[in-house]
Design an enzyme around this catalytic site. Structure first.
Site, PDB file in Angstrom:
ATOM      1  N   GLU A 186       4.743-101.950  72.384  1.00 51.73           N
ATOM      2  CA  GLU A 186       5.437-103.033  71.706  1.00 51.73           C
ATOM      3  C   GLU A 186       6.929-102.763  71.779  1.00 51.73           C
ATOM      4  OE1 GLU A 186       6.004-105.349  67.437  1.00 51.73           O
ATOM      5  OE2 GLU A 186       4.525-103.737  67.569  1.00 51.73           O
ATOM      6  N   ASN A 245       8.341-109.606  70.011  1.00 51.59           N
ATOM      7  CA  ASN A 245       8.345-110.529  68.869  1.00 51.59           C
ATOM      8  C   ASN A 245       9.216-111.751  69.145  1.00 51.59           C
ATOM      9  OD1 ASN A 245       6.968-109.050  66.411  1.00 51.59           O
ATOM     10  ND2 ASN A 245       8.147-107.513  67.520  1.00 51.59           N
ATOM     11  N   GLU A 277       4.452-112.056  70.291  1.00 48.08           N
ATOM     12  CA  GLU A 277       3.936-111.887  68.931  1.00 48.08           C
ATOM     13  C   GLU A 277       4.604-112.866  67.978  1.00 48.08           C
ATOM     14  OE1 GLU A 277       3.878-108.026  67.276  1.00 48.08           O
ATOM     15  OE2 GLU A 277       2.981-107.073  69.035  1.00 48.08           O
ATOM     16  N   ASP A 307       0.697-111.627  64.656  1.00 44.44           N
ATOM     17  CA  ASP A 307       1.143-110.391  64.028  1.00 44.44           C
ATOM     18  C   ASP A 307       0.878-110.440  62.520  1.00 44.44           C
ATOM     19  OD1 ASP A 307       2.260-107.905  63.887  1.00 44.44           O
ATOM     20  OD2 ASP A 307       4.334-108.579  64.089  1.00 44.44           O
ATOM     21  N   GLU A 364      -2.306-101.956  63.254  1.00 43.28           N
ATOM     22  CA  GLU A 364      -0.954-101.440  63.069  1.00 43.28           C
ATOM     23  C   GLU A 364      -0.935-100.419  61.940  1.00 43.28           C
ATOM     24  OE1 GLU A 364       2.249-104.695  64.057  1.00 43.28           O
ATOM     25  OE2 GLU A 364       0.923-105.459  62.494  1.00 43.28           O
TER      26      GLU A 364
END
Length: 426
Positions: A186, A245, A277, A307, A364
């Site tokens: 990520e 993101n 995301e 997310d 996560e």
């Protein structure tokens, strides 16, 4: 015991609050073994407040309190300690329904002034107490970095930083729970400030959101991600998937989606190697246009991830109506799920939802081996968190893989034979 971690509390004053004398003595003994200095005792919340406010006792480094007590229970004591700033840190323990301890953890998640290190079920074991103290010390810096920043830059400062290339992506690995192999990363933005050093997103994302700079900022991060993906592939690594993101501003802007597509196409990186995301909150901004843009991104061949799944009011509804290819389960349900029945149930449901819909599941905030083993047993596909790696510069990824290969394989050493067919770098 790890000596550097021990120094965080060695010799410090601590208070035990419990209406049971044997329990107070037992807990006091554990804290003395852990290296604390003076151990104060109180029979309930009122007595504890009187001692602390009356000047008869110094402000303790830690208050360890029971929940069920006459006069003032542990929940009210927790609130009063925070309100009156009478303790640096707090641990709450109980032999009651574990969901009561989850109330405390939820309170702390919403109010950072509680300074909760964690909660423990009775009977408290020395191993569990030490694990909590060491883990809290290890993550103190990370929690401080995630706190809202007092300094916020101006739009002019952000524009200058963007023009000078000061925003860069760091990368946090995502690891297969079945094989322990690296499956992707990520991208997490950082600001290499010439005077303030490396800054986390809380220092600049709030100021960027809603400004005309957000689109350019995101595209610059994506451009660097694309370059890094090509560099990794050129040095012999496989084509990793990288998640990035997108903000609410990005998601509801049709022209931004077209610019994003053009940037990726020009790079030569396959769309399937990028995962965008988004959160439920983002979707709620101009919902119709956001849904349309999500659909377009999926048609272009990109991956889409929801997310922080589970923390919004309508996560299930938004997940069902959007073409997501990945479900990221929020840390709030992952961390401590091996201990808390409620989190365990929510975690199982989220993973089963992903499995039934044919969507990849990513956990996560995986920080302990206990949570890793639970997730693996429930069939979660990938994990991300400090147990595996902290965010790092792109140039560090290859060396991290070589260094951590044995440990990651050991975490998944009981993998099924089906895991042997996965293609990845380790």
């Amino acid at each position: 015991m790890d000596k550097p971690m021990e120094h965080a509390w060695r010799g410090q004053t601590v208070m035990v609050v419990d209406d049971s004398v044997p329990q107070r003595n037992y807990l006091s003994g554990l804290l003395a073994q852990a290296g604390f200095g003076t151990v104060l005792q109180a029979g309930n919340g009122l007595e504890a407040l009187q001692l602390l406010e009356g000047g008869a006792a110094p402000k303790p480094y830690l208050v360890l309190t029971d929940l069920e007590m006459p006069g003032m229970d542990g929940i009210e004591l927790t609130s009063q300690l925070a309100l009156r700033n009478l303790a640096q840190h707090l641990i709450v323990c109980s032999a009651q329904d574990p969901r009561l301890l989850e109330v405390i953890e939820s309170m702390a998640a919403e109010d950072s002034t509680l300074s909760l290190l964690g909660t423990l079920l009775k009977p408290v074991r020395m191993e569990a107490l030490m694990e909590l103290l060491v883990q809290a010390s290890a993550h103190k810096t990370a929690r401080m970095a995630a706190a809202p920043a007092a300094w916020q830059p101006s739009v002019d400062e952000l524009a200058a930083a963007l023009g000078q290339g000061q925003f860069v992506p760091f990368f946090q690995p995502r690891v297969s729970m079945r094989s322990g192999r690296l499956k992707g990363v990520e991208a997490l933005a950082r600001w290499q400030h010439p005077e303030r050093g490396l800054l986390a997103p809380n220092h600049f994302i709030p100021a960027l959101e809603g400004s005309p700079l957000m689109a350019g900022f995101t595209l610059e991060i994506v451009r660097q991600v694309l370059e890094r993906l090509k560099e990794w592939h050129a040095c012999g690594m496989p084509a990793l998937a990288c998640s990035v993101n997108l903000s609410a501003d990005n998601l509801c802007d049709r022209s931004f989606i077209e610019r994003l597509q053009a940037l990726v196409a020009e790079s030569g990186v396959a769309p399937r190697n990028l995962i965008w995301e988004v959160t439920e909150t983002m979707l709620m901004r101009q919902l119709s246009q956001s849904l349309a843009n999500l659909g377009r991104l999926r048609l272009m061949g990109f991956g889409l991830a929801m997310d922080d799944f589970g923390i919004g009011y309508s996560s299930m509804q938004q997940f069902a109506r959007c073409p997501f290819s990945e479900l990221k389960i929020d840390r709030a349900f992952v961390h401590g799920a091996s201990r808390w029945p409620n989190r365990h149930v929510v975690l199982r449901s989220a993973i089963e939802l992903g499995q039934r819909l044919g969507v990849a599941t990513v956990a996560e905030g995986v920080e302990t081996e206990a949570d890793w083993q639970l997730l693996r047993g429930l069939g979660c596909e990938m994990a991300q968190g400090y147990l595996l790696a902290r965010p790092m510069e792109g140039s560090q990824l290859a060396s991290w893989v070589l260094r951590e290969r044995p440990r990651l394989k050991a975490l998944a050493e009981e993998r099924t034979a089906a895991g042997g067919d996965e293609q990845s770098f380790i």
